[in-house]
Design a protein around this motif. Structure first.
Motif, PDB file in Angstrom:
ATOM      1  N   PRO A  56     -20.426 -11.149  15.718  1.00 65.58           N
ATOM      2  CA  PRO A  56     -19.015 -11.019  15.299  1.00 65.58           C
ATOM      3  C   PRO A  56     -18.118 -11.034  16.447  1.00 65.58           C
ATOM      4  O   PRO A  56     -18.295 -10.414  17.583  1.00 65.58           O
ATOM      5  N   LEU A  71     -13.708 -11.189  17.451  1.00 74.37           N
ATOM      6  CA  LEU A  71     -12.354 -11.159  16.745  1.00 74.37           C
ATOM      7  C   LEU A  71     -11.567 -12.205  17.802  1.00 74.37           C
ATOM      8  O   LEU A  71     -11.321 -12.058  19.032  1.00 74.37           O
ATOM      9  N   GLN A  72     -10.726 -13.234  17.171  1.00 71.56           N
ATOM     10  CA  GLN A  72     -10.101 -14.200  18.236  1.00 71.56           C
ATOM     11  C   GLN A  72      -8.672 -14.616  17.539  1.00 71.56           C
ATOM     12  O   GLN A  72      -8.970 -14.920  16.307  1.00 71.56           O
ATOM     13  N   GLU A 106      -8.256 -12.977  14.062  1.00 74.06           N
ATOM     14  CA  GLU A 106      -9.111 -13.501  12.904  1.00 74.06           C
ATOM     15  C   GLU A 106     -10.699 -13.050  13.491  1.00 74.06           C
ATOM     16  O   GLU A 106     -10.816 -13.753  14.344  1.00 74.06           O
ATOM     17  N   ALA A 107     -11.375 -12.662  12.323  1.00 71.48           N
ATOM     18  CA  ALA A 107     -12.745 -12.474  12.570  1.00 71.48           C
ATOM     19  C   ALA A 107     -13.507 -13.690  12.404  1.00 71.48           C
ATOM     20  O   ALA A 107     -13.087 -14.774  11.518  1.00 71.48           O
ATOM     21  N   ARG A 108     -14.556 -13.846  13.195  1.00 70.91           N
ATOM     22  CA  ARG A 108     -15.459 -14.918  13.171  1.00 70.91           C
ATOM     23  C   ARG A 108     -16.668 -14.627  13.808  1.00 70.91           C
ATOM     24  O   ARG A 108     -16.811 -13.368  14.058  1.00 70.91           O
ATOM     25  N   THR A 109     -17.550 -15.553  13.627  1.00 70.75           N
ATOM     26  CA  THR A 109     -18.999 -15.319  14.049  1.00 70.75           C
ATOM     27  C   THR A 109     -19.660 -16.354  14.807  1.00 70.75           C
ATOM     28  O   THR A 109     -18.996 -17.481  14.851  1.00 70.75           O
ATOM     29  N   VAL A 110     -20.448 -15.904  15.993  1.00 75.52           N
ATOM     30  CA  VAL A 110     -20.943 -16.935  16.795  1.00 75.52           C
ATOM     31  C   VAL A 110     -22.358 -16.888  16.709  1.00 75.52           C
ATOM     32  O   VAL A 110     -23.188 -15.853  16.376  1.00 75.52           O
ATOM     33  N   ASP A 152     -16.313 -19.303  22.302  1.00 73.98           N
ATOM     34  CA  ASP A 152     -16.914 -20.678  22.233  1.00 73.98           C
ATOM     35  C   ASP A 152     -17.472 -21.104  23.423  1.00 73.98           C
ATOM     36  O   ASP A 152     -18.549 -21.985  23.507  1.00 73.98           O
TER      37      ASP A 152
END
Length: 328
Positions: A215, A217-218, A221-225, A195
C-alpha cells in the motif's frame, strides 16, 4: 448408542484423571510415543494406562495400527465430553492459584516467528528471572493456532483475529517499511515514487498473501503496488537476509527490520508515500472465567516492555478480582 454405552457406566465407574490425561495426549499427538514424550512417560506406560481406561469403561477407544491411532466412536465421545472435565478442573485450579499468586507451571506462547526472534528472545530471560518456577514454551508459526488442541495460553497475532471467542489485548502498532541495503541502492538507484518500483527488484513472499501488495499514499490518495521480483521466500527472515545482501527492495514490519534500520544496514525508501495506517499486534487468549497467574504475569510483563498499554478490545467474561491483571 455409544453415548448411552458410556453414560451407563458413569454412575458405577470412576475414571482416573491420570488415565484421561494420557488419553487426551494420545489423541492430540497421534501416537503413544508422542504422548509419552509430552507427559514424560514411556510408550508402554501410555499404552497400559489407555488399556486400563478401556477396561474400566468396557469400550475400545482407539483403532490401533503399527502406523497410526484413530478414535473409535466411543473415543470421539469421551474426547468431546472430557473437554468439559478438563475445562472445569482448569478453572478451579486457576481460581485457587490466582488468589494465591503462585506463578508456576508451563506457559505456552504462540507467536509469529519474526516477532519471537527479534522481540521476545531478548527479553524472555528477564521474565524467567522474575518467575523462576515457570517454564515457557514457544510455538512459532505465522498460521492461525488451535488453542485447545495445541494447549496455547497466549498468542501474539497481527491483523484481524479469526476467532471472535478470544480475548484480545492491543500490544502495539507496527508500520511496514520498504527498505533496501545501501549496496543495492548504489547499483540501482533509490526509487522516488511508487511507480518506479516497477523498475526495481522487489523481494516478496512466495505464498499468496496480502503482504505482497504494497500500500502507498500518493497525492493524498491510497493506492497499491503489486511488487514483483526474481526472489521470493515463505519466511520473513529469508526475505530480510536477501535484502541485507543487496538483492532487492523488501517490505517488512518495523519490529522485524528495526535493528537494521538503526545500524544503517538497511535504508528506508519511499517514506513520503508510506500510508498512515499501521498493523496492530494483539495478545490473544481464551475467554476463561479465571485467568491463571502465569498468563496474568506474561500479559503484565508484555505491557511493561512495549510502549502501548495493552487495553482490552474484545472480552467475553469479566475477570474475578483475585485474578485481575496487574495495574487494572
Amino acid at each position: 448408542m455409544v453415548f448411552d454405552e458410556i453414560s451407563q457406566v458413569r454412575g458405577t465407574v470412576s475414571i482416573q484423571l491420570s488415565e484421561l490425561e494420557v488419553f487426551f495426549a494420545a489423541v492430540e499427538t497421534g501416537s503413544f510415543s508422542a504422548a509419552g514424550r509430552r507427559l514424560i512417560l514411556s510408550p508402554s506406560a501410555v499404552s497400559k494406562l489407555v488399556s486400563r481406561l478401556e477396561d474400566r469403561l468396557n469400550v475400545r477407544l482407539f483403532h490401533r495400527t503399527p502406523r497410526m491411532l484413530t478414535l473409535t466412536d466411543a473415543g470421539h465421545v469421551l474426547y468431546d465430553e472430557g473437554q468439559d472435565i478438563f475445562a472445569a478442573l482448569s478453572s478451579a485450579e486457576n481460581a485457587v492459584l490466582s488468589c494465591s499468586g503462585d506463578v508456576s507451571g508451563t506457559l505456552r506462547v504462540h507467536s509469529m516467528v519474526s516477532f519471537a526472534k527479534y522481540q521476545l528472545a531478548p527479553i524472555i530471560g528477564e521474565f524467567l528471572e522474575r518467575h523462576p518456577k515457570l517454564r515457557v514454551e514457544f510455538h512459532l508459526t505465522n498460521e492461525p493456532v488451535d488453542f485447545v488442541e495445541q494447549r496455547i495460553d497466549v498468542s501474539i497475532q497481527g491483523g484481524p483475529l479469526p476467532d471472535s471467542s478470544l480475548v484480545a489485548r492491543h500490544l502495539l502498532d507496527s508500520p511496514w517499511i520498504v527498505c533496501a541495503a545501501p549496496s543495492y541502492l548504489a547499483r540501482h538507484g533509490t526509487p522516488q515514487t511508487p511507480d518506479e518500483l516497477a523498475h526495481h527488484n522487489c523481494i516478496n513472499f512466495s505464498h499468496r498473501t496480502h503482504w505482497n501488495v504494497w500500500p502507498m499514499l500518493q497525492d493524498d490518495e491510497a493506492r497499491t503496488v503489486v511488487a514483483k521480483g526474481n526472489l521470493g521466500a515463505n519466511h520473513g527472515d529469508m526475505l530480510l537476509e536477501l535484502a541485507r545482501y543487496g538483492l532487492g527492495l523488501v517490505r517488512l514490519a518495523q519490529f522485524h527490520v528495526g535493528d537494521d534500520l538503526a545500524t544503517g544496514r538497511l535504508v528506508p525508501v519511499l517514506t513520503d508515500f508510506r500510508p498512515p495506517g499501521q498493523e496492530p499486534l494483539y495478545l490473544a487468549y481464551q475467554s476463561r472465567k479465571h485467568l491463571s497467574p502465569r498468563v496474568q504475569a506474561f500479559l503484565g510483563f508484555m505491557r511493561e516492555k512495549f510502549s502501548t498499554a495493552a487495553r482490552p478490545v474484545m472480552q467475553a467474561h469479566a475477570q474475578p478480582q483475585c485474578g485481575a491483571l496487574p495495574g487494572e
